[in-house]
Scaffold this active site. Sequence first.
Site, PDB file in Angstrom:
ATOM      1  N   TYR A  10      13.621  54.093  68.189  1.00 37.32           N
ATOM      2  CA  TYR A  10      12.453  53.778  69.004  1.00 37.32           C
ATOM      3  C   TYR A  10      12.889  53.028  70.255  1.00 37.32           C
ATOM      4  O   TYR A  10      13.886  52.284  70.241  1.00 37.32           O
ATOM      5  CB  TYR A  10      11.461  52.902  68.237  1.00 37.32           C
ATOM      6  CG  TYR A  10      10.592  53.625  67.252  1.00 37.32           C
ATOM      7  CD1 TYR A  10       9.328  54.100  67.613  1.00 37.32           C
ATOM      8  CD2 TYR A  10      11.009  53.838  65.943  1.00 37.32           C
ATOM      9  CE1 TYR A  10       8.515  54.752  66.701  1.00 37.32           C
ATOM     10  CE2 TYR A  10      10.205  54.499  65.025  1.00 37.32           C
ATOM     11  CZ  TYR A  10       8.965  54.950  65.409  1.00 37.32           C
ATOM     12  OH  TYR A  10       8.163  55.601  64.502  1.00 37.32           O
ATOM     13  N   ASP A  25       1.628  55.243  65.239  1.00 31.81           N
ATOM     14  CA  ASP A  25       0.290  54.666  65.273  1.00 31.81           C
ATOM     15  C   ASP A  25      -0.499  55.142  66.485  1.00 31.81           C
ATOM     16  O   ASP A  25       0.043  55.763  67.401  1.00 31.81           O
ATOM     17  CB  ASP A  25       0.375  53.138  65.304  1.00 31.81           C
ATOM     18  CG  ASP A  25       0.936  52.552  64.025  1.00 31.81           C
ATOM     19  OD1 ASP A  25       0.737  53.152  62.959  1.00 31.81           O
ATOM     20  OD2 ASP A  25       1.577  51.485  64.097  1.00 31.81           O
TER      21      ASP A  25
END
Length: 277
Positions: free
Chosen positions: A113, A54
């Site tokens: 992540y 994002d």
Amino acid sequence: MTERNIRLVLAYDGTDFEGWQVQSRGRTVQGVLEEGLERMHGHPVHVLAAGRTDSGVHATGQVASFRSDIGSIPARRFRDAVNAYLPKDVRVLAADRVAWEFHARRSARQRVYRYYTVCGPVLLPHLRAFRHWIRRTPDLARLNELAAVLVGEHDFTCFSAEGDANHSKVRRVDVSAFHREGDTLVYTVAATSFLWKMVRTIMGTLFLLEEQGMGARELRLVMEAGSRANAGATAPARGLFLERVVYDPGCTVDEEPVAEAEPPGGLAGHGVLPPAP
């Protein structure tokens, strides 16, 4: 000319990007990479990625793949060649040749992540674009009690953003744990794939429950209810990094050995570098 399937490992500072994926407006990582590859190849080149990060999210191990008809350089040298066409906030860390059927997204077995949060009274200025910041020091043991609930296969609807296009919200999380590095709290989460804004919403929820003195039971209730309204706020994008993508080891294609001697001008001698300004 025979085409090759080339894999790149990428790092980027997501601060000035509207995310990975090309959009009708705004600067994107995919956009600048495809622009650079078009200049290098002399025609459009489509790039696939392991994760569609994002706006504001960073990467130290994003993986992209594309088909190249440039046969004059070994695959590993695409690192230097492609970097010559990229802006300074995107770098290719490594390149190799992979099997023709390799797909950066579909072939991925795991995505890792990490979310970084500085805990203390002051955030150093040079970290402001790369760290979340809270003034208190959370209870690490309680956070790990909460994080452990996420391991396994679950319906993660409560952590998905409105507008998430995934039909199924079931995902398998392999790793979910916190550790400290000095005054920085690091959350590592690894899964086959993630929902839109899932990691950042997990972060906001775990911090909320920990601050309220809640534990595993309350988190399970939030997940079972399946409502985004019961979860915490979405944590800022600046603390999140796509750290690594895992693939089966057999996808790399060994190339024929190349001569160690470079042509005059190094890569420029292969005709793949832009002219000097």
